[in-house]
Design a protein around this motif. Structure first.
Motif, mmCIF file in Angstrom:
data_model
loop_
_atom_site.group_PDB
_atom_site.id
_atom_site.type_symbol
_atom_site.label_atom_id
_atom_site.label_comp_id
_atom_site.label_asym_id
_atom_site.label_seq_id
_atom_site.Cartn_x
_atom_site.Cartn_y
_atom_site.Cartn_z
ATOM 1 N N THR A 100 0.858 -1.183 0.000
ATOM 2 C CA THR A 100 0.000 0.000 0.000
ATOM 3 C C THR A 100 0.895 1.235 0.000
ATOM 4 O OG1 THR A 100 -0.175 0.146 2.429
ATOM 5 C CG2 THR A 100 -1.797 -1.222 1.285
ATOM 6 N N ASP A 101 0.554 2.197 -0.837
ATOM 7 C CA ASP A 101 1.314 3.441 -0.947
ATOM 8 C C ASP A 101 0.375 4.621 -0.745
ATOM 9 O OD1 ASP A 101 4.108 2.619 -1.907
ATOM 10 O OD2 ASP A 101 2.806 1.561 -3.324
ATOM 11 N N ARG A 102 0.844 5.583 0.033
ATOM 12 C CA ARG A 102 0.085 6.826 0.239
ATOM 13 C C ARG A 102 1.064 7.943 0.542
ATOM 14 N NH1 ARG A 102 -2.229 9.054 5.045
ATOM 15 N NH2 ARG A 102 -1.922 7.077 6.126
ATOM 16 N N GLY A 103 1.016 8.990 -0.277
ATOM 17 C CA GLY A 103 1.965 10.078 -0.069
ATOM 18 C C GLY A 103 3.385 9.563 -0.154
ATOM 19 N N ASP A 104 4.169 9.797 0.898
ATOM 20 C CA ASP A 104 5.549 9.328 0.905
ATOM 21 C C ASP A 104 5.742 8.088 1.773
ATOM 22 O OD1 ASP A 104 5.143 10.466 3.342
ATOM 23 O OD2 ASP A 104 6.745 11.952 3.201
ATOM 24 N N SER A 105 4.642 7.411 2.130
ATOM 25 C CA SER A 105 4.737 6.205 2.948
ATOM 26 C C SER A 105 4.341 4.979 2.143
ATOM 27 C CB SER A 105 3.843 6.319 4.195
ATOM 28 O OG SER A 105 2.479 6.318 3.829
ATOM 29 N N SER A 106 4.937 3.840 2.517
ATOM 30 C CA SER A 106 4.664 2.592 1.815
ATOM 31 C C SER A 106 4.733 1.443 2.816
ATOM 32 C CB SER A 106 5.682 2.377 0.690
ATOM 33 O OG SER A 106 5.437 1.171 -0.001
ATOM 34 N N GLN A 107 3.808 0.489 2.684
ATOM 35 C CA GLN A 107 3.800 -0.703 3.523
ATOM 36 C C GLN A 107 3.722 -1.930 2.617
ATOM 37 O OE1 GLN A 107 1.124 -0.304 7.206
ATOM 38 N NE2 GLN A 107 0.136 1.111 5.789
ATOM 39 N N SER A 108 4.620 -2.892 2.825
ATOM 40 C CA SER A 108 4.598 -4.133 2.065
ATOM 41 C C SER A 108 4.490 -5.309 3.026
ATOM 42 C CB SER A 108 5.860 -4.277 1.207
ATOM 43 O OG SER A 108 5.873 -3.319 0.172
ATOM 44 N N VAL A 109 3.625 -6.263 2.678
ATOM 45 C CA VAL A 109 3.415 -7.442 3.515
ATOM 46 C C VAL A 109 3.558 -8.689 2.649
ATOM 47 C CG1 VAL A 109 1.874 -8.623 5.100
ATOM 48 C CG2 VAL A 109 1.795 -6.130 4.941
ATOM 49 N N PRO A 110 4.469 -9.618 3.001
ATOM 50 C CA PRO A 110 4.602 -10.863 2.233
ATOM 51 C C PRO A 110 3.328 -11.702 2.320
ATOM 52 C CG PRO A 110 6.490 -10.510 3.677
ATOM 53 C CD PRO A 110 5.449 -9.526 4.082
ATOM 54 N N ARG A 111 3.002 -12.381 1.248
ATOM 55 C CA ARG A 111 1.784 -13.188 1.208
ATOM 56 C C ARG A 111 1.755 -14.238 2.320
ATOM 57 N NH1 ARG A 111 -1.613 -14.823 -3.661
ATOM 58 N NH2 ARG A 111 -3.173 -16.197 -2.760
ATOM 59 N N ALA A 112 2.911 -14.824 2.618
ATOM 60 C CA ALA A 112 2.959 -15.895 3.614
ATOM 61 C C ALA A 112 2.501 -15.439 4.989
ATOM 62 C CB ALA A 112 4.380 -16.455 3.697
ATOM 63 N N MET A 113 2.584 -14.145 5.258
ATOM 64 C CA MET A 113 2.193 -13.619 6.563
ATOM 65 C C MET A 113 0.710 -13.247 6.631
ATOM 66 S SD MET A 113 5.463 -11.132 7.384
ATOM 67 C CE MET A 113 4.759 -10.617 8.957
ATOM 68 N N ILE A 114 0.046 -13.189 5.484
ATOM 69 C CA ILE A 114 -1.321 -12.669 5.430
ATOM 70 C C ILE A 114 -2.336 -13.779 5.673
ATOM 71 C CG2 ILE A 114 -3.049 -11.542 3.971
ATOM 72 C CD1 ILE A 114 -0.731 -10.148 2.518
ATOM 73 N N HIS A 115 -3.159 -13.605 6.718
ATOM 74 C CA HIS A 115 -4.199 -14.577 7.046
ATOM 75 C C HIS A 115 -5.601 -13.988 6.934
ATOM 76 C CE1 HIS A 115 -1.813 -18.052 8.660
ATOM 77 N NE2 HIS A 115 -0.879 -17.126 8.538
ATOM 78 N N GLY A 116 -5.718 -12.766 6.504
ATOM 79 C CA GLY A 116 -7.029 -12.166 6.305
ATOM 80 C C GLY A 116 -6.907 -10.723 5.886
ATOM 81 N N VAL A 117 -7.832 -10.297 5.032
ATOM 82 C CA VAL A 117 -7.881 -8.902 4.580
ATOM 83 C C VAL A 117 -9.339 -8.465 4.604
ATOM 84 C CG1 VAL A 117 -7.299 -7.255 2.765
ATOM 85 C CG2 VAL A 117 -5.975 -9.368 2.988
ATOM 86 N N PHE A 118 -9.586 -7.257 5.123
ATOM 87 C CA PHE A 118 -10.946 -6.728 5.073
ATOM 88 C C PHE A 118 -10.908 -5.212 4.921
ATOM 89 C CE2 PHE A 118 -9.986 -6.378 9.598
ATOM 90 C CZ PHE A 118 -10.552 -5.164 9.955
ATOM 91 N N ALA A 119 -12.019 -4.671 4.465
ATOM 92 C CA ALA A 119 -12.194 -3.223 4.354
ATOM 93 C C ALA A 119 -13.631 -2.913 4.723
ATOM 94 C CB ALA A 119 -11.884 -2.735 2.947
#
Length: 243
Positions: A100-119
């Motif tokens: 995820t990118d916003r302004g001058d910040s960025s967050q990256s998460v490896p798939r192996a660590m992801i156990h759920g996504v919601f919005a």
């Protein structure tokens, strides 16, 4: 033939961005012109404070005064456009990671660590194995998210575990009040500072204090400037408890 999917980039719809880019300066110009008319009218009020600046505007030659008012208003609208652009969140979904990118910040998460996504329209949250929040984009912290529909379709296309029902931990949150028990050392102080940041709508501090709380295993969500929290025991502590 390789089974690798093309990465998906999800961002605010271009039509919305164009509307903001054109609309804010136009509305600002109109507001500037209306303020000029108000200044011309208010200068006749006998009780108006600080009449000097109003008289200066009223005595400015035309069409210069009108043009300046339109220009100043449009520039103010342009500043709002830049602020909006800074807040737009871009989500890049790949087979092996999510960024995820916003302004001058960025967050990256490896798939192996992801156990759920919601919005939920106000937040995009990526959850880890223990329920920890690995990445968060929140409107209270200045984020302007793509639509939930766009996000859902993008994550599902790549086979990520999309949580249609939303936050599976919603019932574990407790409303924070100052000096309440149950928080790790330092948690109350950080939540108190964050409460002040919420009152001031200080988006930078709100986000930074969320990050500091996450280091303690404390995760927060906000409702009308009220904070709700839950605690996830750090992985190292969980391991030590089983020794």
């Amino acid at each position: 033939m390789s089974g690798t999917k093309t990465k998906i980039v999800i961002r605010q719809k271009m039509s919305n961005r164009i509307l903001v880019a054109a609309g804010f300066p136009a509305l600002g110009a109109v507001a500037g012109w209306l303020l000029k008319l108000l200044a011309n009218w208010a200068v006749s009020w006998p009780w108006i404070p600080l009449p000097g600046p109003l008289e200066l505007i009223n005595n400015a030659p035309e069409p210069t005064a009108t043009l300046v008012s339109l220009l100043v208003g449009a520039l103010a609208g342009g500043v709002l456009v830049l602020m909006a652009e800074y807040g737009y969140v871009t989500v890049t979904i790949e087979d092996d990671q999510v960024t995820t990118d916003r302004g001058d910040s960025s967050q990256s998460v490896p798939r192996a660590m992801i156990h759920g996504v919601f919005a939920d329209g106000r937040r995009l949250v990526i959850l880890g194995e223990r329920g920890e929040e690995l990445a968060v984009e929140s409107k209270n912290e200045g984020a302007d998210l793509p639509s939930v529909k766009q996000l859902k379709e993008g994550f599902q296309e790549h086979g990520y575990p999309w949580l249609t029902e939303g936050d599976p931990y919603r019932d574990e949150y407790r409303r924070w009040v100052e000096d309440m028990p149950g928080l790790p050392v330092g948690g109350n102080a950080l939540l108190k500072a964050r409460a002040e940041a919420l009152k001031k709508q200080d988006e930078t501090n709100i986000a930074e204090l969320r990050t500091e709380l996450a280091k303690l295993g404390v995760f927060v969500r906000d409702t009308d400037k009220r904070q709700w929290w839950r605690h996830v025991q750090p992985a190292d502590d969980q391991k030590s408890n089983h020794l």
